[in-house]
Design a protein around this motif. Structure first.
Motif, PDB file in Angstrom:
ATOM      1  N   SER A  10      -6.017 -21.879  -5.570  1.00 54.90           N
ATOM      2  CA  SER A  10      -4.949 -20.905  -5.348  1.00 54.90           C
ATOM      3  C   SER A  10      -5.159 -19.653  -6.198  1.00 54.90           C
ATOM      4  O   SER A  10      -4.327 -18.751  -6.184  1.00 54.90           O
ATOM      5  CB  SER A  10      -3.591 -21.534  -5.677  1.00 54.90           C
ATOM      6  N   SER A  11      -6.257 -19.612  -6.946  1.00 59.37           N
ATOM      7  CA  SER A  11      -6.588 -18.468  -7.789  1.00 59.37           C
ATOM      8  C   SER A  11      -7.854 -17.795  -7.278  1.00 59.37           C
ATOM      9  O   SER A  11      -8.597 -18.363  -6.481  1.00 59.37           O
ATOM     10  CB  SER A  11      -6.795 -18.917  -9.237  1.00 59.37           C
ATOM     11  N   HIS A  12      -8.123 -16.603  -7.778  1.00 56.03           N
ATOM     12  CA  HIS A  12      -9.323 -15.873  -7.383  1.00 56.03           C
ATOM     13  C   HIS A  12     -10.576 -16.406  -8.070  1.00 56.03           C
ATOM     14  O   HIS A  12     -11.694 -16.133  -7.639  1.00 56.03           O
ATOM     15  CB  HIS A  12      -9.179 -14.383  -7.708  1.00 56.03           C
ATOM     16  N   LEU A  13     -10.372 -17.159  -9.157  1.00 62.25           N
ATOM     17  CA  LEU A  13     -11.488 -17.608  -9.972  1.00 62.25           C
ATOM     18  C   LEU A  13     -11.362 -19.107 -10.214  1.00 62.25           C
ATOM     19  O   LEU A  13     -10.262 -19.623 -10.436  1.00 62.25           O
ATOM     20  CB  LEU A  13     -11.462 -16.869 -11.318  1.00 62.25           C
ATOM     21  N   VAL A  14     -12.509 -19.810 -10.173  1.00 67.96           N
ATOM     22  CA  VAL A  14     -12.534 -21.250 -10.416  1.00 67.96           C
ATOM     23  C   VAL A  14     -13.549 -21.532 -11.513  1.00 67.96           C
ATOM     24  O   VAL A  14     -14.723 -21.156 -11.395  1.00 67.96           O
ATOM     25  CB  VAL A  14     -12.921 -22.039  -9.153  1.00 67.96           C
ATOM     26  N   PHE A  15     -13.091 -22.195 -12.572  1.00 71.96           N
ATOM     27  CA  PHE A  15     -14.038 -22.664 -13.582  1.00 71.96           C
ATOM     28  C   PHE A  15     -14.491 -24.063 -13.189  1.00 71.96           C
ATOM     29  O   PHE A  15     -13.681 -24.959 -12.957  1.00 71.96           O
ATOM     30  CB  PHE A  15     -13.438 -22.695 -14.987  1.00 71.96           C
ATOM     31  N   VAL A  16     -15.803 -24.245 -13.122  1.00 70.83           N
ATOM     32  CA  VAL A  16     -16.413 -25.512 -12.710  1.00 70.83           C
ATOM     33  C   VAL A  16     -16.958 -26.211 -13.943  1.00 70.83           C
ATOM     34  O   VAL A  16     -17.723 -25.618 -14.722  1.00 70.83           O
ATOM     35  CB  VAL A  16     -17.549 -25.246 -11.696  1.00 70.83           C
ATOM     36  N   LEU A  17     -16.584 -27.477 -14.124  1.00 72.98           N
ATOM     37  CA  LEU A  17     -17.062 -28.252 -15.263  1.00 72.98           C
ATOM     38  C   LEU A  17     -17.518 -29.630 -14.794  1.00 72.98           C
ATOM     39  O   LEU A  17     -16.741 -30.391 -14.208  1.00 72.98           O
ATOM     40  CB  LEU A  17     -15.959 -28.406 -16.315  1.00 72.98           C
ATOM     41  N   ALA A  18     -18.774 -29.954 -15.056  1.00 73.67           N
ATOM     42  CA  ALA A  18     -19.287 -31.284 -14.733  1.00 73.67           C
ATOM     43  C   ALA A  18     -18.595 -32.324 -15.600  1.00 73.67           C
ATOM     44  O   ALA A  18     -18.330 -32.089 -16.783  1.00 73.67           O
ATOM     45  CB  ALA A  18     -20.796 -31.330 -14.953  1.00 73.67           C
ATOM     46  N   VAL A  19     -18.336 -33.476 -15.032  1.00 73.86           N
ATOM     47  CA  VAL A  19     -17.672 -34.534 -15.793  1.00 73.86           C
ATOM     48  C   VAL A  19     -18.558 -35.047 -16.916  1.00 73.86           C
ATOM     49  O   VAL A  19     -18.060 -35.586 -17.914  1.00 73.86           O
ATOM     50  CB  VAL A  19     -17.239 -35.692 -14.857  1.00 73.86           C
ATOM     51  N   ASP A  20     -19.878 -34.851 -16.802  1.00 71.72           N
ATOM     52  CA  ASP A  20     -20.791 -35.413 -17.799  1.00 71.72           C
ATOM     53  C   ASP A  20     -21.257 -34.392 -18.829  1.00 71.72           C
ATOM     54  O   ASP A  20     -22.355 -34.476 -19.362  1.00 71.72           O
ATOM     55  CB  ASP A  20     -21.997 -36.072 -17.122  1.00 71.72           C
ATOM     56  N   MET A  21     -20.405 -33.398 -19.139  1.00 70.80           N
ATOM     57  CA  MET A  21     -20.659 -32.459 -20.242  1.00 70.80           C
ATOM     58  C   MET A  21     -19.589 -32.664 -21.310  1.00 70.80           C
ATOM     59  O   MET A  21     -18.674 -31.848 -21.476  1.00 70.80           O
ATOM     60  CB  MET A  21     -20.624 -31.014 -19.748  1.00 70.80           C
ATOM     61  N   PRO A  22     -19.660 -33.760 -22.061  1.00 72.09           N
ATOM     62  CA  PRO A  22     -18.558 -34.119 -22.959  1.00 72.09           C
ATOM     63  C   PRO A  22     -18.432 -33.268 -24.205  1.00 72.09           C
ATOM     64  O   PRO A  22     -17.468 -33.434 -24.964  1.00 72.09           O
ATOM     65  CB  PRO A  22     -18.896 -35.575 -23.332  1.00 72.09           C
ATOM     66  N   ARG A  23     -19.369 -32.362 -24.442  1.00 73.52           N
ATOM     67  CA  ARG A  23     -19.270 -31.524 -25.632  1.00 73.52           C
ATOM     68  C   ARG A  23     -18.727 -30.124 -25.342  1.00 73.52           C
ATOM     69  O   ARG A  23     -18.668 -29.283 -26.241  1.00 73.52           O
ATOM     70  CB  ARG A  23     -20.640 -31.445 -26.318  1.00 73.52           C
ATOM     71  N   MET A  24     -18.348 -29.871 -24.113  1.00 69.90           N
ATOM     72  CA  MET A  24     -17.724 -28.588 -23.784  1.00 69.90           C
ATOM     73  C   MET A  24     -16.403 -28.453 -24.521  1.00 69.90           C
ATOM     74  O   MET A  24     -15.705 -29.445 -24.768  1.00 69.90           O
ATOM     75  CB  MET A  24     -17.503 -28.478 -22.283  1.00 69.90           C
ATOM     76  N   THR A  25     -16.053 -27.219 -24.889  1.00 72.60           N
ATOM     77  CA  THR A  25     -14.819 -26.952 -25.626  1.00 72.60           C
ATOM     78  C   THR A  25     -14.014 -25.851 -24.943  1.00 72.60           C
ATOM     79  O   THR A  25     -14.573 -25.004 -24.235  1.00 72.60           O
ATOM     80  CB  THR A  25     -15.117 -26.498 -27.061  1.00 72.60           C
TER      81      THR A  25
END
Length: 198
Positions: free
Chosen positions: A92-107
């Motif tokens: 529903s937004s103009h932008l989508v942040f995509v995050l893989a489930v297997d990147m557990p060190r993302m902050t």
């Protein structure tokens, strides 16, 4: 709002639709401390300011306890690009942040850094020593036609998708500092998970 400014409202998706064949079990349901990995990723996205949370998941898995909208691939067996397309279509937004489930060190701070480089109609993909990192990146929904066109002709490479998006001006690169590479560590094998979870 000026079109050159960052889109303050954004959706976010956890890509959890893979079969985790090499891991031998669904990575989304591995534990990080007291949390399932999928819970950890959703919290990270929520804390980064996402106004809409999506899960790109498998048809046979129940995600109803995670307080997120579930989307399913329209192009089966097409890898992460199909999940990205489903999220772009559902957003529903103009932008989508995509995050893989297997990147557990993302902050949340790293996500914020990436988002700070985005424009209303433009995304951002980080680059480290291994090249593009398309599964921890922001995409405008205007990329949906490109994603669907590639999927229809059986070209499922995220690298090709992002490369075309960059060349057409939809995405800019963010060169990561050496210390930031760790946030994009992913794991596919049991010993890799053991090293991350220690």
């Amino acid at each position: 709002m000026e079109r050159e400014r960052i889109e303050s409202r954004f959706s976010a998706v956890v890509l959890a639709g893979g079969h985790s064949t090499r891991m031998g079990r669904d990575k989304a349901f591995l534990r990080v401390g007291n949390d399932l990995l999928i819970e950890r990723q959703l919290r990270c996205l929520r804390e980064s300011g996402a106004t809409e949370l999506l899960i790109s998941g498998r048809d046979e898995v129940d995600y109803s306890s995670f307080a997120a909208t579930v989307v399913h691939d329209e192009f089966p067996q097409a890898g992460p690009l199909a999940g990205v397309a489903a999220a772009l279509k559902a957003s529903s937004s103009h932008l989508v942040f995509v995050l893989a489930v297997d990147m557990p060190r993302m902050t949340p701070a790293m996500i914020g850094n990436i988002l700070s480089r985005c424009k209303y109609d433009g995304g951002c993909v980080p680059v480290d020593g291994h090249g593009l990192q398309p599964l921890g990146a922001a995409y405008p929904i205007s990329l949906l036609p490109l994603a669907e066109d590639l999927l229809r002709i059986g070209r499922y490479s995220m690298q090709e998708f992002v490369g075309q998006a960059i060349s057409e001006g939809f995405i800019q690169r963010l060169q990561l500092e050496q210390a930031e590479h760790i946030y994009f560590t992913n794991m596919n094998l049991p010993h890799e998970w053991a090293a991350i979870s220690d």
